[in-house]
Design a protein around this motif. Structure first.
Motif, mmCIF file in Angstrom:
data_model
loop_
_atom_site.group_PDB
_atom_site.id
_atom_site.type_symbol
_atom_site.label_atom_id
_atom_site.label_comp_id
_atom_site.label_asym_id
_atom_site.label_seq_id
_atom_site.Cartn_x
_atom_site.Cartn_y
_atom_site.Cartn_z
ATOM 1 N N THR A 24 43.195 40.776 34.573
ATOM 2 C CA THR A 24 43.807 40.516 35.879
ATOM 3 C C THR A 24 43.580 41.695 36.823
ATOM 4 O OG1 THR A 24 45.516 39.120 34.914
ATOM 5 C CG2 THR A 24 45.973 40.060 37.085
ATOM 6 N N SER B 25 40.550 36.166 36.758
ATOM 7 C CA SER B 25 41.642 35.746 37.637
ATOM 8 C C SER B 25 41.157 34.882 38.784
ATOM 9 C CB SER B 25 42.369 36.980 38.185
ATOM 10 O OG SER B 25 41.490 37.821 38.895
ATOM 11 N N TYR C 223 43.616 30.381 35.800
ATOM 12 C CA TYR C 223 44.404 31.600 35.665
ATOM 13 C C TYR C 223 45.883 31.318 35.898
ATOM 14 C CZ TYR C 223 46.460 36.108 36.592
ATOM 15 O OH TYR C 223 47.288 37.204 36.562
#
Length: 321
Positions: free
Chosen positions: A200, A207, A212
């Motif tokens: 992340t 992400s 995600y």
């Protein structure tokens, strides 16, 4: 230890038997006595091991998986209340006239459920899952279908499969009842859900991908995450002809840990999923009693943090950032 699905279904087991391999194969060959014997032995073995949840789909072996399971329930009707039946709908298989596609229209869902119940020889499903996201799905139509199935007593709980959190959120906005399950591909091999957490905010991170946050969303909403492909198609249990160097190293580590924990390699692969705090409910997709018995050993061990990370790092083929 309870898992999210136990709030709705207290008797649901931590492991699920995936019934994709029942019925003698993906062909139009009629069921025979050997198919019945194999299915009956596997179901009995699962129940003896404490597994109460059985996962189907209307397409599995062209409907024969549900049909042979229905023969089991017809032979042992008293066991219907001892187990939980889950099936999926929404995939239309390819034919000579048209390609495969998805259909989550109200009419298609209602028709599919009638077919499922007929093949399983039961009056109701404990859980119905929408098998794949349909780009043409209308949430209001799905809500209408779910409402009708509830009122008719044909389905008691609902969920989805292969959906990301925005799709879950949109669908839930229209539904009269909470979604209970999201079934996703997750395993030591398919560890993208860990990569999404790990990377992340990093340039190389996952992400930016649509999925995600799906695991975290399910945790927040008490949606049971089920993992399909949990055993990684046996790639870490025994050598494969096309095995990569990373897979070989991971397999060797799995086998070393299996010896240390005194369990089968399949148990180590499943234990890696069970160790995750999202309380994943693995679906064991096997038609072999011996492999099922090896896998259920995972319930009796807890991997150490060090071993969990060793397996993950081996499977990703690179050190952590």
């Amino acid at each position: 230890m309870t898992i999210p699905i136990n709030k709705a279904l207290p008797s649901a087991s931590r492991l699920v038997l995936g019934c994709m391999g029942l019925g003698g194969g993906w062909n139009n060959t009629p069921l025979n006595r050997q198919d019945e014997q194999q299915a009956f032995a596997l179901i009995d073995s699962a129940l003896e091991a404490g597994i109460t949840v059985f996962d189907h789909a209307d397409i599995y072996t062209f409907g024969k998986a549900e049909t042979v399971f229905g023969r089991y329930l017809n032979a042992f009707p008293q066991r219907r209340e001892q187990l939980l039946l889950q099936s999926k709908c929404g995939i239309k298989l390819a034919t000579e006239q048209q390609p495969g596609y998805y259909d989550l229209s109200q009419a298609a869902i209602l028709t599919a459920v009638d077919g499922i119940l007929s093949r399983l020889q039961t009056d109701y499903l404990d859980i119905l899952l929408l098998h794949r996201p349909d780009p043409l799905l209308e949430p209001a139509e799905i809500a209408a279908a779910f409402t009708q199935l509830l009122q008719q007593g044909k389905v008691r709980h609902f969920g989805v499969s292969n959906m990301a959190w925005p799709q879950l959120q949109l669908l839930q906005r229209y539904l009269p009842v909470p979604l209970r399950v999201n079934q996703l591909e997750m395993s030591l091999q398919r560890h993208h859900f860990i990569e999404e957490t790990l990377l992340t905010g990093m340039a190389e991170g996952a992400s930016r991908h649509f999925g995600y946050g799906t695991v975290e969303y399910c945790q927040q909403q008490d949606i049971q995450i089920q993992s399909w492909g949990s055993l990684a198609q046996g790639r870490y249990s025994q050598a494969q002809p096309d095995e990569s160097a990373v897979e070989q190293q991971t397999r060797l580590l799995v086998n070393r840990l299996a010896a240390e924990y005194q369990v089968a390699p399949e148990a180590i692969v499943l234990a890696w999923l069970l160790r995750h705090p999202a309380q994943i409910q693995p679906v064991i997709g096997t038609s072999r009693v011996e492999r099922l018995q090896a896998a259920v050993q995972a319930q009796h061990i807890s991997l150490s943090r060090q071993h969990w990370y060793q397996l993950y790092i081996a499977a990703r083929g690179a050190a952590l950032p």
